[in-house]
Design an enzyme around this catalytic site. Sequence first.
Site, short mmCIF file in Angstrom:
data_model
loop_
_atom_site.label_atom_id
_atom_site.label_comp_id
_atom_site.label_asym_id
_atom_site.label_seq_id
_atom_site.Cartn_x
_atom_site.Cartn_y
_atom_site.Cartn_z
N GLU A 141 -33.52 -2.92 25.46
CA GLU A 141 -33.39 -1.69 24.60
C GLU A 141 -33.33 -2.30 23.14
O GLU A 141 -33.56 -1.51 22.37
CB GLU A 141 -32.07 -0.99 24.81
CG GLU A 141 -31.53 0.11 23.98
CD GLU A 141 -32.37 1.28 24.36
OE1 GLU A 141 -32.58 1.92 23.33
OE2 GLU A 141 -33.27 1.39 25.30
N ARG A 196 -56.40 -16.87 11.35
CA ARG A 196 -57.66 -16.86 10.84
C ARG A 196 -57.62 -17.19 9.40
O ARG A 196 -58.93 -17.59 8.76
CB ARG A 196 -58.47 -15.66 11.26
CG ARG A 196 -57.57 -14.45 10.54
CD ARG A 196 -58.30 -13.23 11.15
NE ARG A 196 -59.69 -13.19 10.90
CZ ARG A 196 -60.23 -12.70 9.90
NH1 ARG A 196 -59.54 -12.24 8.65
NH2 ARG A 196 -61.53 -12.62 9.93
N PRO A 208 -39.72 -2.17 16.02
CA PRO A 208 -40.26 -0.68 15.46
C PRO A 208 -39.51 -0.51 14.05
O PRO A 208 -40.32 0.13 13.22
CB PRO A 208 -39.81 0.35 16.55
CG PRO A 208 -39.93 -0.49 17.72
CD PRO A 208 -39.24 -1.86 17.45
N ASP A 223 -62.84 -9.50 4.00
CA ASP A 223 -62.40 -8.51 4.88
C ASP A 223 -61.88 -7.20 4.53
O ASP A 223 -61.34 -7.13 3.21
CB ASP A 223 -61.23 -9.27 5.80
CG ASP A 223 -62.03 -10.23 6.70
OD1 ASP A 223 -63.01 -10.32 7.03
OD2 ASP A 223 -60.90 -10.96 7.13
#
Length: 246
Positions: free
Chosen positions: A117, A155, A90, A170
């Site tokens: 953790e 991709r 994160p 895209d």
Amino acid sequence: MKIDVLTLFPEMFSGVFGHSILHKAAEKGAVRYNVVNFREYADNKHQTVDDYPYGGGAGMVLKPQPLFDAVAALKEQAGSNTTRVILLCPQGKRYDQKIAEELAKEEHLIFVCGHYEGYDERIREHVVSDEISIGDYVLTGGELGAMVVIDSVVRLLPEVLGNEESHMKDSFSTGLLEHPHYTRPSDFRGMKVPEVLLQGNHRLIEEWRNKEALRRTFLRRPDLLETIELSKDQAKWLNEIKKEYE
């Protein structure tokens, strides 16, 4: 491209790598996958990879030794001097299409998927080259994040998609969200395809697509318009679109 994944749950990747575009990319030889349980590199008889944090606190922390040794072994096996070691967490840089395009140019990627953790800080400082977050939320582990990044990178590799222009238009690749798409029938329950798409005039179709990409970006992600340089035509079309919503 060689992609190594270090995880405590290797079975999670079998379905992802065994189907659809990721599977076809491997069949074509564009990429090689190798999923490794880094518990195998633990230097204790119980194959312990985590321990209590110094200073106390909730949860367990991944020990440095197993990941230091696992990454070193995978680098040696790959024989590449330009390996990127990617930590999913994160705290990492927010992932976007620009990073995907950058990673797609590499020869060797190692993804480190943690649990518990967190990681011993020495892993971040001395093993990892990139820290990536796929969004401002917390997952149980790094596996799902790694799958997202790998899918978006693979991709982009040459000859993976059937049409090489597919990824070039895209959403985000051009800086804008992608224009709407339609297929047959042209009239579905009274909902009709825009007439311009049925007339076969490629210049007008391309203009319509450009305008609708601008419209969609303006309505859904106006922040993206602050980061790209518009052409004269795009600037004119954007002004016209803004007036429609005043």
